[in-house]
Design an enzyme around this catalytic site. Structure first.
Site, PDB file in Angstrom:
ATOM      1  N   THR A 269       0.952  -1.327   0.026  1.00 39.41           N
ATOM      2  CA  THR A 269       0.108   0.097   0.177  1.00 39.41           C
ATOM      3  C   THR A 269       0.774   1.168   0.015  1.00 39.41           C
ATOM      4  O   THR A 269       0.472   2.223  -0.478  1.00 39.41           O
ATOM      5  CB  THR A 269      -0.751  -0.058   1.251  1.00 39.41           C
ATOM      6  OG1 THR A 269      -1.877  -0.900   1.138  1.00 39.41           O
ATOM      7  CG2 THR A 269      -1.640   1.167   1.355  1.00 39.41           C
TER       8      THR A 269
ATOM      9  N   ASP B 286       1.241  -6.029  -4.754  1.00 41.45           N
ATOM     10  CA  ASP B 286       0.548  -6.514  -3.809  1.00 41.45           C
ATOM     11  C   ASP B 286       0.974  -7.649  -2.881  1.00 41.45           C
ATOM     12  O   ASP B 286       1.317  -8.554  -3.687  1.00 41.45           O
ATOM     13  CB  ASP B 286      -0.879  -6.660  -4.136  1.00 41.45           C
ATOM     14  CG  ASP B 286      -1.985  -6.665  -2.805  1.00 41.45           C
ATOM     15  OD1 ASP B 286      -2.884  -6.071  -2.974  1.00 41.45           O
ATOM     16  OD2 ASP B 286      -1.782  -7.800  -1.987  1.00 41.45           O
ATOM     17  N   SER B 287       1.313  -7.593  -1.644  1.00 35.96           N
ATOM     18  CA  SER B 287       2.071  -8.641  -0.907  1.00 35.96           C
ATOM     19  C   SER B 287       1.195  -9.935  -0.931  1.00 35.96           C
ATOM     20  O   SER B 287       1.839 -11.158  -0.610  1.00 35.96           O
ATOM     21  CB  SER B 287       2.320  -8.336   0.335  1.00 35.96           C
ATOM     22  OG  SER B 287       1.276  -8.345   1.279  1.00 35.96           O
TER      23      SER B 287
ATOM     24  N   ASP C 214      -0.183  -7.356   4.436  1.00 41.40           N
ATOM     25  CA  ASP C 214      -0.859  -8.546   4.349  1.00 41.40           C
ATOM     26  C   ASP C 214      -0.053  -9.873   4.596  1.00 41.40           C
ATOM     27  O   ASP C 214      -0.435 -10.762   5.219  1.00 41.40           O
ATOM     28  CB  ASP C 214      -1.571  -8.818   3.073  1.00 41.40           C
ATOM     29  CG  ASP C 214      -2.722  -7.708   2.768  1.00 41.40           C
ATOM     30  OD1 ASP C 214      -3.235  -7.241   3.803  1.00 41.40           O
ATOM     31  OD2 ASP C 214      -3.122  -7.650   1.787  1.00 41.40           O
TER      32      ASP C 214
ATOM     33  N   THR D 221      -1.242 -23.185  17.519  1.00 37.34           N
ATOM     34  CA  THR D 221      -2.330 -22.709  18.001  1.00 37.34           C
ATOM     35  C   THR D 221      -2.984 -21.388  16.984  1.00 37.34           C
ATOM     36  O   THR D 221      -2.033 -20.779  16.589  1.00 37.34           O
ATOM     37  CB  THR D 221      -2.061 -22.259  19.534  1.00 37.34           C
ATOM     38  OG1 THR D 221      -3.536 -21.822  19.810  1.00 37.34           O
ATOM     39  CG2 THR D 221      -1.173 -21.471  19.823  1.00 37.34           C
ATOM     40  N   GLN D 222      -4.066 -21.426  17.122  1.00 34.30           N
ATOM     41  CA  GLN D 222      -4.735 -20.308  16.424  1.00 34.30           C
ATOM     42  C   GLN D 222      -4.590 -18.947  17.092  1.00 34.30           C
ATOM     43  O   GLN D 222      -4.947 -17.896  16.414  1.00 34.30           O
ATOM     44  CB  GLN D 222      -6.351 -20.571  15.919  1.00 34.30           C
ATOM     45  CG  GLN D 222      -6.526 -21.804  15.154  1.00 34.30           C
ATOM     46  CD  GLN D 222      -8.040 -22.021  15.047  1.00 34.30           C
ATOM     47  OE1 GLN D 222      -8.962 -21.195  15.819  1.00 34.30           O
ATOM     48  NE2 GLN D 222      -8.321 -23.118  14.215  1.00 34.30           N
TER      49      GLN D 222
END
Ligand code: ASP
Length: 333
Positions: A22, A61-62, A94, A270-271
């Site tokens: 960005t 864009d990443s 991102d 883990t999330q």
């Protein structure tokens, strides 16, 4: 010809590697514009911090950044390392955390800073955060920080612990479980947690992309999981499990077990923040019984590049397991 800014800051030299994001985007919808060879004209104050020499690696864009780009970046840093006091990598937010982790694993024994930064609003916007992030990153790239790190909104995060945490606020990153390694206020405050140089410098930029991620969720159907895991090219699997590593015992663990039996290397993460503890619950023990490796405190953003790196650079399953179970740069503990 590439622009050069500065030189008045005690002869410090900083290589600014542009990859996109960005920060340099224009238009609506936002997309990478022609790279502003004039970037330094927009932020002339960078020249008061160091002699800044930009190089365009790519302009993406990443979400388009891939392991091949990680390898290219790592190779450039390795080749140019002795010419610069530090590096700034301009990158989209991102996937910045993935690239930071990939560089961490590819560049061992790093003896100077590699600071990734970007922006939530383009440099051309009036209320942009790009100007400050760039200035902060360049200043940090002249400091004694032998780590790959992410600089955003006045904080410096360990690269292999960072996660994108917000799409709206200027504080776009966090590092759950680890304090920022530097805080920029009126001064630059380096924490005691900055890691020392870990040995002789060595770059190995290989990554095997044949890795998949499964995000465990209520209602995950074992048959659809088995279908995905049946891909004969699959070599590695990162499991984003609940809590300390729990998964439904309705066949999900069995689907993972049969992939591991076929030779797929599975790593449990883990999330959320905190650590995996596969022995704590019957439903986390199920992952250990399936042959999954305990990922410790690694987040998916670190586990994916580390697993890709392990698969590309190590030969035997035992070596791969040992590397993944070892804390290499603070990613696990
Ligand atoms: N989509 C953009 C990117 O990652 C978002 C950003 O830079 O903040 O390239």
């Amino acid at each position: 010809m590439d622009q050069v800014a500065g030189g008045e800051a005690g002869g410090r030299r900083v290589r600014l590697l542009h990859t996109g994001g960005t920060l340099g985007m224009t238009g609506s919808p936002l997309e990478p514009g022609a790279y502003q060879a004039q970037l330094l004209d927009h932020v002339p104050e960078l020249g008061r911090l160091a002699r800044v020499e930009p190089r365009i690696v790519c302009n993406l864009d990443s979400s388009d950044m891939a392991p091949t780009h990680w390898a290219e970046l790592a190779t450039i840093v390795a080749e140019e390392r002795e010419c610069y006091d530090g590096f700034v990598v301009v990158h989209g937010t991102d996937t910045m955390a993935y690239t930071a982790s990939a560089l961490t694993f590819a560049l061992r024994g790093l003896d100077r800073p590699v600071v990734l930064t970007g922006a939530q609003r383009p440099l051309s916007a009036l209320r942009t955060d790009a100007r400050r992030n760039l200035a902060d990153a360049v200043e940090l790239a002249t400091c004694a920080i032998p780590e790959v790190a992410i600089c955003f909104d006045g904080l410096l995060f360990r690269g292999c612990r960072a996660v994108k945490a917000d799409t709206r606020h200027y504080r776009a990153f966090a590092s759950p479980g680890v304090e920022p390694i530097a805080v920029l206020g009126t001064d630059v405050h380096l924490s005691d947690g900055v890691r020392p140089v870990s040995g002789p410098f060595h770059c190995d930029p290989r990554f095997d992309p044949r890795v998949d991620v499964i995000w465990i969720h209520p209602g995950l159907r074992p048959e659809s999981l088995s279908h995905r895991l049946a891909d004969p090219n699959l070599r590695g699997l990162v499991i984003a499990a609940f809590g300390v590593g729990t998964v439904p015992r309705n066949g999900v663990a069995a689907a993972i077990a049969s992939a591991v039996e076929r030779g797929v290397v599975a790593v449990a993460c883990t999330q959320w923040g905190g650590s995996v503890r596969l022995g704590l619950y019957r439903n986390s023990e199920a992952l250990r019984d399936a042959g999954a490796i305990d990922g410790g405190e690694m987040r998916v953003e670190a586990a994916v590049p580390k697993l890709m790196h392990a698969l590309a650079t190590l030969d035997s399953p035992a070596e791969i397991r040992a590397y993944l179970e070892r804390d290499v740069a603070g990613e696990r503990e």
